[in-house]
Write a protein that holds these residues in place. Sequence first.
Motif, mmCIF file in Angstrom:
data_model
loop_
_atom_site.group_PDB
_atom_site.id
_atom_site.type_symbol
_atom_site.label_atom_id
_atom_site.label_comp_id
_atom_site.label_asym_id
_atom_site.label_seq_id
_atom_site.Cartn_x
_atom_site.Cartn_y
_atom_site.Cartn_z
ATOM 1 N N THR A 173 0.844 -1.197 0.000
ATOM 2 C CA THR A 173 0.000 0.000 0.000
ATOM 3 C C THR A 173 0.874 1.241 0.000
ATOM 4 O OG1 THR A 173 -1.611 -1.220 1.329
ATOM 5 C CG2 THR A 173 -1.914 1.150 1.193
ATOM 6 N N THR A 174 0.538 2.226 -0.841
ATOM 7 C CA THR A 174 1.316 3.465 -0.893
ATOM 8 C C THR A 174 0.847 4.432 0.187
ATOM 9 O OG1 THR A 174 -0.154 4.631 -2.412
ATOM 10 C CG2 THR A 174 1.587 3.251 -3.401
ATOM 11 N N ILE A 175 1.668 5.444 0.423
ATOM 12 C CA ILE A 175 1.301 6.505 1.355
ATOM 13 C C ILE A 175 -0.005 7.148 0.896
ATOM 14 C CG2 ILE A 175 1.968 8.807 2.169
ATOM 15 C CD1 ILE A 175 4.889 7.758 2.261
ATOM 16 N N ALA A 176 -0.126 7.419 -0.393
ATOM 17 C CA ALA A 176 -1.347 8.044 -0.928
ATOM 18 C C ALA A 176 -2.557 7.129 -0.775
ATOM 19 C CB ALA A 176 -1.151 8.421 -2.394
ATOM 20 N N GLU A 177 -2.392 5.842 -1.030
ATOM 21 C CA GLU A 177 -3.507 4.903 -0.890
ATOM 22 C C GLU A 177 -3.991 4.791 0.550
ATOM 23 O OE1 GLU A 177 -2.510 1.868 -4.600
ATOM 24 O OE2 GLU A 177 -1.613 1.497 -2.635
ATOM 25 N N ASN A 178 -3.101 5.060 1.494
ATOM 26 C CA ASN A 178 -3.494 5.063 2.901
ATOM 27 C C ASN A 178 -4.010 6.433 3.332
ATOM 28 O OD1 ASN A 178 -3.726 2.863 4.618
ATOM 29 N ND2 ASN A 178 -1.530 2.551 4.730
ATOM 30 N N GLN A 179 -4.255 7.298 2.365
ATOM 31 C CA GLN A 179 -4.881 8.601 2.549
ATOM 32 C C GLN A 179 -4.088 9.521 3.481
ATOM 33 O OE1 GLN A 179 -9.276 8.387 2.568
ATOM 34 N NE2 GLN A 179 -8.950 6.165 2.611
ATOM 35 N N LEU A 180 -2.769 9.413 3.372
ATOM 36 C CA LEU A 180 -1.877 10.301 4.102
ATOM 37 C C LEU A 180 -1.298 11.321 3.132
ATOM 38 C CD1 LEU A 180 -0.010 7.686 6.298
ATOM 39 C CD2 LEU A 180 -1.665 9.384 7.095
ATOM 40 N N VAL A 181 -1.325 12.572 3.538
ATOM 41 C CA VAL A 181 -0.782 13.653 2.727
ATOM 42 C C VAL A 181 0.389 14.260 3.483
ATOM 43 C CG1 VAL A 181 -1.242 15.890 1.647
ATOM 44 C CG2 VAL A 181 -3.033 14.121 1.700
ATOM 45 N N PHE A 182 1.563 14.212 2.881
ATOM 46 C CA PHE A 182 2.769 14.792 3.471
ATOM 47 C C PHE A 182 2.626 16.301 3.551
ATOM 48 C CE2 PHE A 182 6.795 16.929 2.623
ATOM 49 C CZ PHE A 182 7.550 16.489 3.696
ATOM 50 N N LYS A 183 2.990 16.891 4.697
ATOM 51 C CA LYS A 183 2.930 18.343 4.864
ATOM 52 C C LYS A 183 4.315 18.967 5.046
ATOM 53 C CE LYS A 183 -0.524 20.162 4.666
ATOM 54 N NZ LYS A 183 -1.162 20.595 3.432
ATOM 55 N N SER A 184 5.140 18.386 5.931
ATOM 56 C CA SER A 184 6.447 19.011 6.170
ATOM 57 C C SER A 184 7.387 18.061 6.908
ATOM 58 C CB SER A 184 6.291 20.287 7.000
ATOM 59 O OG SER A 184 5.850 19.979 8.317
ATOM 60 N N ILE A 185 8.669 18.402 6.815
ATOM 61 C CA ILE A 185 9.715 17.701 7.574
ATOM 62 C C ILE A 185 10.659 18.755 8.145
ATOM 63 C CG2 ILE A 185 11.898 16.473 7.220
ATOM 64 C CD1 ILE A 185 10.519 14.250 5.994
ATOM 65 N N THR A 186 11.032 18.544 9.397
ATOM 66 C CA THR A 186 12.045 19.367 10.058
ATOM 67 C C THR A 186 13.106 18.425 10.595
ATOM 68 O OG1 THR A 186 10.329 20.917 10.754
ATOM 69 C CG2 THR A 186 12.454 21.086 11.868
ATOM 70 N N MET A 187 14.387 18.762 10.380
ATOM 71 C CA MET A 187 15.482 17.917 10.868
ATOM 72 C C MET A 187 16.449 18.749 11.687
ATOM 73 S SD MET A 187 16.495 15.342 7.783
ATOM 74 C CE MET A 187 16.217 16.199 6.255
ATOM 75 N N ARG A 188 16.959 18.113 12.756
ATOM 76 C CA ARG A 188 18.007 18.778 13.541
ATOM 77 C C ARG A 188 18.922 17.730 14.171
ATOM 78 N NH1 ARG A 188 13.385 20.117 16.081
ATOM 79 N NH2 ARG A 188 12.931 19.136 18.052
ATOM 80 N N ASP A 189 20.173 18.118 14.342
ATOM 81 C CA ASP A 189 21.164 17.239 14.967
ATOM 82 C C ASP A 189 20.998 17.296 16.479
ATOM 83 O OD1 ASP A 189 22.113 16.822 12.429
ATOM 84 O OD2 ASP A 189 23.843 18.160 12.649
ATOM 85 N N GLU A 190 21.089 16.111 17.113
ATOM 86 C CA GLU A 190 21.010 16.023 18.568
ATOM 87 C C GLU A 190 22.017 14.992 19.072
ATOM 88 O OE1 GLU A 190 16.984 15.254 19.827
ATOM 89 O OE2 GLU A 190 16.342 17.276 19.278
ATOM 90 N N ASP A 191 23.256 15.086 18.594
ATOM 91 C CA ASP A 191 24.285 14.135 19.004
ATOM 92 C C ASP A 191 24.438 14.149 20.521
ATOM 93 O OD1 ASP A 191 24.614 13.860 16.296
ATOM 94 O OD2 ASP A 191 26.568 14.850 16.220
ATOM 95 N N GLY A 192 24.725 12.974 21.084
ATOM 96 C CA GLY A 192 24.919 12.908 22.529
ATOM 97 C C GLY A 192 25.077 11.479 23.004
#
Length: 160
Positions: free
Chosen positions: A118-137
């Motif tokens: 099943t695709t993301i679209a077939e599961n009726q999910l719509v991508f809106k945004s992504i945020t990424m940040r480093d959190e090494d530790g």
Amino acid sequence: MPLGDTMVSRSTLTNSVTTFIRDVLRQNLSDPLGTRSGSEWIYKSRPEEREIDPPMVLITCDEASYSQLTIDRDNPMIDRPRIKLDIRVWARKISHRDELADSIASILSDPSSSDGTTTIAENQLVFKSITMRDEDGFISGFPKVLRIKRIECDFVYTGD
């Protein structure tokens, strides 16, 4: 070989979305070490019984929000639910961390990405945004600094 057939539904939204997205990543991400299947390093949360063996990808639902669009109590209009996933990439090497994070962003922003059935679209999910940040530790149970990328990914569920 298809990994899953999780159908996302409003009644099980947080569990079904995290399970489905985990399976999409298991189907589409390659282990930088080239030795493991997705089920051996991509999880819905940190496994309790396993020792930390980076790289690892951990997926949880950080937030699911439902909003009422009207103040009419008799005929309320509910907005489409928004789901915010918290995805952590743990790696020994910065290059593995960053390559995996970039691949995750590419996979999840593509509506044709699937869990094998099943695709993301077939599961009726719509991508809106992504945020990424480093959190090494340091992480309990691992003796060295882990290279950690935190990815917040927002979807809207358009199903019933």
